[in-house]
Design a protein around this motif. Structure first.
Motif, short mmCIF file in Angstrom:
data_model
loop_
_atom_site.label_atom_id
_atom_site.label_comp_id
_atom_site.label_asym_id
_atom_site.label_seq_id
_atom_site.Cartn_x
_atom_site.Cartn_y
_atom_site.Cartn_z
N LYS A 1 0.86 -1.22 0.07
CA LYS A 1 0.03 0.06 -0.06
C LYS A 1 0.78 1.28 -0.11
N VAL A 2 0.45 2.19 -0.86
CA VAL A 2 1.16 3.50 -0.89
C VAL A 2 0.14 4.53 -0.46
N GLU A 3 0.79 5.28 0.50
CA GLU A 3 -0.14 6.62 0.93
C GLU A 3 0.29 7.90 0.06
N SER A 4 -0.50 8.62 -0.25
CA SER A 4 -0.31 9.87 -0.99
C SER A 4 0.15 10.95 0.02
N ASN B 1 2.54 25.74 -7.21
CA ASN B 1 3.82 25.22 -7.65
C ASN B 1 4.42 24.18 -6.58
N GLN B 2 4.51 24.70 -5.48
CA GLN B 2 4.93 23.71 -4.52
C GLN B 2 4.05 22.36 -4.39
N ILE B 3 2.68 22.74 -4.80
CA ILE B 3 1.87 21.42 -4.74
C ILE B 3 2.06 20.45 -5.96
N ALA B 4 2.20 21.21 -6.88
CA ALA B 4 2.33 20.33 -8.14
C ALA B 4 3.65 19.61 -8.22
N ASP B 5 4.81 20.35 -7.69
CA ASP B 5 6.05 19.64 -7.43
C ASP B 5 6.05 18.41 -6.51
N LEU B 6 5.26 18.88 -5.40
CA LEU B 6 5.31 17.54 -4.47
C LEU B 6 4.74 16.63 -4.95
N ARG B 7 3.32 16.66 -5.78
CA ARG B 7 2.66 15.71 -6.36
C ARG B 7 3.50 14.90 -7.56
N GLN C 1 -7.03 15.92 -6.37
CA GLN C 1 -5.66 16.27 -5.79
C GLN C 1 -4.64 14.90 -6.02
N GLN C 2 -5.45 14.12 -6.26
CA GLN C 2 -4.52 12.85 -6.28
C GLN C 2 -3.59 12.69 -7.73
N GLY C 3 -4.17 13.20 -8.78
CA GLY C 3 -3.27 12.97 -9.96
C GLY C 3 -3.27 11.44 -10.48
N TRP C 4 -4.56 10.86 -10.45
CA TRP C 4 -4.53 9.53 -11.21
C TRP C 4 -4.10 9.63 -12.68
N TYR C 5 -4.83 10.43 -13.44
CA TYR C 5 -4.48 10.43 -14.74
C TYR C 5 -2.86 10.70 -15.29
#
Length: 395
Positions: A199-202, A241-247, A287-291
């Motif tokens: 299992k991998v937590e986001s 940008n911090q959120i996008a870079d972290l994801r 927020q997850q970025g599944w695609y």
């Protein structure tokens, strides 16, 4: 096989002024060409647009400053507009895969800016990169380029960060896979549950989103076109940008690990556009970025020589026992584990779905259905039986 290699650059003040002028020229050529397409009853060709929006425009007083920059990025701007129209027409006719592409839009000064140089407009000189009529910029070489680049794009994002993006040819990486196949069930609280039980937590983006909301409230109270408002706008862009870079960092590391260790990667085709209509889960799902994770797995499968498969969204992966094949029906999201009365095994909802995804993707989805059942299973458990469904915390 083509790939992009992106590096951060720190141009000087003089180079920033030249890049700002270049971005403005590229944006004006795009907007002028798009305006011509909207005014014409029939869309002009790319050659005609270049002739009108660049060659003839340079001879006028209003657009004489187009001659101050290199002609290559201006021509590429018209070529990119032609590609945007081609994608739009193919999307309307159903020839293009993926989500529908809209009609090209005018570019704004406040959005991210970019300019692309072909061969002849740039060259590598030692540790630096020479850009025509801009000068030599020195990227932060975090890794070496695998081959000579065919093009380079200068990018300035909304937070005033500068990047160089190279397009290069790469060879497939030969890495021996540890496992034959793996099924992945994507979720919200737990980002990915593997068929092998992992299992991998986001990562949590909650604190950064709270900061974005506070800054947006501050922005709404400030006067338009003021210096303080522009400063707050840049702070919001930096937080995004911090959120996008972290994801992006999380998705890249996870996709590389999954693809390098498994020969066949199997995902489920999720109806994300329909799922985000649920107002209670729309923000968490977005927020997850599944695609993006699916796109990264697909691209890296080609790089590592792996096989990437996607099963139908209509497969009842959460409604079937992965051990005996008994179908217990549709379950509410609050139900996190199921006790199968046919085989007597308590199944975790996500792990069971991941194993079913792996079975269907490898062509063994119906093997368990041929097994004989030794006991009858009633729709409602009696009082002396162990409960068929065990409820846990909401996902």
């Amino acid at each position: 096989m083509k790939a992009r290699y992106q590096y951060r650059i720190y141009p000087t003040n003089q180079q920033q002024q030249k890049l700002a002028h270049l971005f403005g020229c590229v944006r004006v050529v795009w907007n002028d060409a798009l305006a011509l397409c909207k005014q014409s009853p029939k869309k002009p060709s790319s050659v005609e647009l270049q002739k009108i929006a660049i060659t003839q425009a340079k001879k006028t007083e209003e657009r004489a400053w187009l001659s101050d920059v290199s002609n290559i990025p201006l021509q590429q701007s018209v070529a990119d507009l032609e590609t945007a129209f081609k994608n739009f027409f193919n999307s309307c006719k159903g020839k293009r895969k993926g989500r529908n592409v809209g009609y090209p839009k005018f570019k704004k000064r406040s959005n991210s800016q970019s300019a692309r140089f072909r061969i002849g407009g740039f060259s590598l000189k030692g540790d630096g990169v020479y850009l025509a009529k801009i000068g030599t910029v020195k990227p932060v070489w975090s890794r070496e380029l695998p081959s000579a680049p065919t093009s380079v794009t200068v990018i300035k994002d909304c937070a005033n960060r500068y990047f160089l993006s190279f397009v290069v040819e790469i060879e497939p990486v030969k890495v021996e896979a540890k496992h034959m196949s793996i099924g992945i069930d994507l979720g919200v609280k737990t980002f990915a549950v593997m068929s092998n039980g992992e299992k991998v937590e986001s990562p949590s983006y909650q604190k950064l989103y709270i900061k974005v909301r506070q800054l947006q409230k501050k922005l709404a109270r400030q006067q338009k076109d003021s210096k303080r408002r522009n400063k707050t706008r840049i702070q919001i862009a930096k937080t995004h940008n911090q959120i996008a870079d972290l994801r992006k960092d999380f998705l890249h590391k996870l996709s590389t690990k999954v693809v390098s260790e498994n020969q066949t990667i199997i995902l489920e085709d999720l109806n994300v556009s329909g799922m985000v209509k649920n107002r209670r889960l729309s923000r968490a799902i977005s927020q997850q970025g599944w695609y993006e994770f699916r796109s990264l797995c697909e691209a890296k499968s080609d790089k590592f020589g792996r096989e990437f498969r996607v099963i139908s969204r209509w497969e009842p992966t959460s409604q079937v026992c992965s051990d005996c094949g008994f179908k217990w029906g549709k379950l509410d999201l609050s139900i996190r584990s199921v006790l199968c009365l046919n085989c007597g095994i308590e199944q975790d909802r996500d792990e069971n779905a991941a194993r079913n995804i792996n079975k269907v993707g490898t062509g063994h989805g119906h093997d368990s259905k041929r097994t004989q059942r030794k006991s009858k299973t009633t729709s409602v458990a009696s009082s002396d039986e162990v409960s068929r469904i065990t409820a846990r915390s909401r996902r």
